[in-house]
Design an enzyme around this catalytic site. Structure first.
Site, PDB file in Angstrom:
ATOM      1  N   HIS A 183       0.843  -1.210   0.000  1.00  0.00           N
ATOM      2  CA  HIS A 183       0.000   0.000   0.000  1.00  0.00           C
ATOM      3  C   HIS A 183       0.877   1.259   0.000  1.00  0.00           C
ATOM      4  O   HIS A 183       0.439   2.329   0.436  1.00  0.00           O
ATOM      5  CB  HIS A 183      -0.914   0.063   1.242  1.00  0.00           C
ATOM      6  CG  HIS A 183      -1.963  -1.001   1.305  1.00  0.00           C
ATOM      7  ND1 HIS A 183      -2.275  -1.647   2.476  1.00  0.00           N
ATOM      8  CD2 HIS A 183      -2.783  -1.512   0.366  1.00  0.00           C
ATOM      9  CE1 HIS A 183      -3.240  -2.530   2.255  1.00  0.00           C
ATOM     10  NE2 HIS A 183      -3.572  -2.468   0.973  1.00  0.00           N
ATOM     11  N   ARG A 244      -7.873 -11.493   5.918  1.00  0.00           N
ATOM     12  CA  ARG A 244      -6.524 -11.952   6.316  1.00  0.00           C
ATOM     13  C   ARG A 244      -6.334 -11.794   7.819  1.00  0.00           C
ATOM     14  O   ARG A 244      -6.774 -10.804   8.409  1.00  0.00           O
ATOM     15  CB  ARG A 244      -5.448 -11.149   5.585  1.00  0.00           C
ATOM     16  CG  ARG A 244      -5.432 -11.401   4.092  1.00  0.00           C
ATOM     17  CD  ARG A 244      -4.486 -10.451   3.354  1.00  0.00           C
ATOM     18  NE  ARG A 244      -5.185  -9.788   2.274  1.00  0.00           N
ATOM     19  CZ  ARG A 244      -4.763  -8.694   1.642  1.00  0.00           C
ATOM     20  NH1 ARG A 244      -3.618  -8.141   1.973  1.00  0.00           N
ATOM     21  NH2 ARG A 244      -5.479  -8.171   0.673  1.00  0.00           N
ATOM     22  N   GLU A 387      -4.937   6.389  -4.859  1.00  0.00           N
ATOM     23  CA  GLU A 387      -3.833   5.634  -5.449  1.00  0.00           C
ATOM     24  C   GLU A 387      -3.755   5.866  -6.956  1.00  0.00           C
ATOM     25  O   GLU A 387      -2.668   5.972  -7.524  1.00  0.00           O
ATOM     26  CB  GLU A 387      -4.016   4.128  -5.166  1.00  0.00           C
ATOM     27  CG  GLU A 387      -3.769   3.752  -3.716  1.00  0.00           C
ATOM     28  CD  GLU A 387      -4.269   2.355  -3.366  1.00  0.00           C
ATOM     29  OE1 GLU A 387      -5.501   2.140  -3.390  1.00  0.00           O
ATOM     30  OE2 GLU A 387      -3.438   1.482  -3.067  1.00  0.00           O
TER      31      GLU A 387
END
Ligand code: ADP
Ligand code: UVW
Ligand code: MG
Length: 402
Positions: A183, A244, A387
């Site tokens: 990230h 996760r 992003e």
């Protein structure tokens, strides 16, 4: 005509987010998303921002990332923004794992493709999708530069003390086992935007960035450089995520193999896809978890508490790593939207100078904003990540002037 447009592809394990931008003014021409790739109910949503037209949605089977990208190209063409446009300068790709080889955006050639492929075992959910995105884009526009922007790049400034695991050095080096972090494009963008929100330069501030999406990671950024981050060799370490586990005792894996008689692949799937929030309560979407908590669901409440407990541990850890903290910035889907997560993350931490103002925290919006009380020692902020814009800017800086 100078080519000033950049198409950005952010290919995830089962989705592609994309944006077409004009870098002469960083304006968006089109944005969209293909999700649930590989299922019967894949969904494409395309918004032609430039024409001011309505969003178009389409549901049906999209078999793989190659088909997804071709569908995106068709949608763009309908608005006269097709990939054949001479105004397109480059295609920028998010690539999740760049190992130690790539510290900056890189024009893709065969050697770069081979290295991204070599790193698949340490980013099995992401690098294959990133590779398909690049190869399909190359096939559609072989003449255009394809630029890879790596999630790992921003974290290459981590000192060895933070990047190394305490395992046998020869074994670690032989297998390039170290903490890479992910990230990074988001941590870089958000830490800079946070400095700007405070009216400072990135060099002047120390920031803890909490990127809380489906995947989640924290980073400690000192004067614009990353000094620690919660993800490691792979995007599995650190915070509790949607699916996760984040941190656990590595012996859990031996135990599952020896006593639970699970194969390594089964354990991999368990920890990456069936753990985290979904493993704890059956839902990975924070909206659904909050709804269940409001209805009195104990399992959802415990999942939320485990998520928050881990998050608070990282805030404390990075406070100690940085020594002086100027700001804590929340970003990505959960960080930008879930006011309850932000409030719980810093509750009762006034002794560290951390607090949120209930009224400010409840305000929704797309702009970076402070949510701490005006007299707080440490600024707490919501800073939406972008992003795609960051990838476009880095891509254009590399190739745009040709
Ligand atoms: N309004 C909301 N309130 C709370 N959580 C939200 C909201 N909108 C999105 N989310 C959370 O954000 C997650 C997606 O975040 P995002 O940053 O888009 O993830 P990714 O890029 O990993 O797909 C969802 O799974 C959900 O948990
Ligand atoms: C690296 C990573 O976890 O990415 P994402 O959050 O997009 O899955
Ligand atoms: Mg994301």
């Amino acid at each position: 005509m100078t080519a000033t447009r950049v198409l950005v592809l952010n290919s995830g394990s089962s989705s592609v987010k994309y944006q077409l931008l004009d870098m002469s003014d960083s304006g968006r021409l089109a944005v969209g998303l293909v999700e649930r790739i590989g299922e019967q109910t894949s969904r494409l949503k395309h918004t032609p921002v430039a024409t001011g037209g309505e969003s178009r949605e389409w549901t049906g089977p999209i078999a793989d990332h190659d088909a997804a990208l071709k569908a995106v190209a068709e949608e763009l063409a309908k608005d006269g923004l097709g990939l054949d446009s001479p105004e397109l300068a480059a295609i920028g790709h998010r690539v999740v794992h760049g190992g130690q080889s790539f510290t900056r955006p890189t024009v893709v050639d065969d050697a770069v493709l081979a290295e991204i492929e070599r790193l698949i075992p340490v980013a099995p959910l992401h690098n294959p999708a990133n590779l398909t995105g690049i190869r399909t884009a190359q096939a559609l526009r072989p003449d255009l530069p394809q630029v890879a922007v790596f999630d790992t790049a921003f974290h290459t400034t981590m000192p060895e003390a933070a990047a190394r695991y305490a395992i046998d050095v020869e074994t670690a080096d032989a297998h390039r086992i170290r903490r890479y972090g992910f990230h990074g494009t988001s941590h870089a963008y958000v830490s800079r935007a946070t400095a700007k929100l405070l009216g400072k330069t990135p060099e002047e501030v120390n920031v803890i960035v909490l990127h809380l999406g489906n995947g989640a990671s924290a980073s400690a950024v000192r004067g614009g450089r990353c000094v620690d981050t919660s993800m490691g060799l792979t995007p599995l370490e650190g915070l509790v995520m949607g699916t996760r586990s984040g941190d656990l005792d590595p012996a859990v894996i031996f135990h599952l193999a020896r006593v639970g008689e699970m194969s390594i692949d089964e354990i991999d799937t368990l920890l990456n896809k069936k753990s985290g929030l979904i493993g704890l309560c059956g839902d990975n979407d924070m909206r659904e978890i909050r709804r269940r908590i409001d209805e009195g669901d104990a399992q959802a409440k415990l999942a939320f508490e485990i998520y928050i407990h881990r998050l608070r541990k990282y805030i404390g850890a990075y406070y100690a790593v940085l020594g002086r903290v100027d700001a804590v910035a929340f970003t990505a889907g959960v960080g930008e939207n879930a006011a309850e997560v932000r409030a719980a993350a810093v509750a009762d931490l006034e002794s560290l100078g951390l607090a949120v103002d209930g009224g400010l925290n409840a305000v929704r919006g797309d702009e970076p904003r402070l949510i701490s009380p005006p007299d707080a020692r440490v600024a707490v902020a919501v800073v939406p990540t972008d992003e795609e814009l960051e990838i476009a800017a880095q891509t254009y800086a590399l190739v745009g002037r040709h």
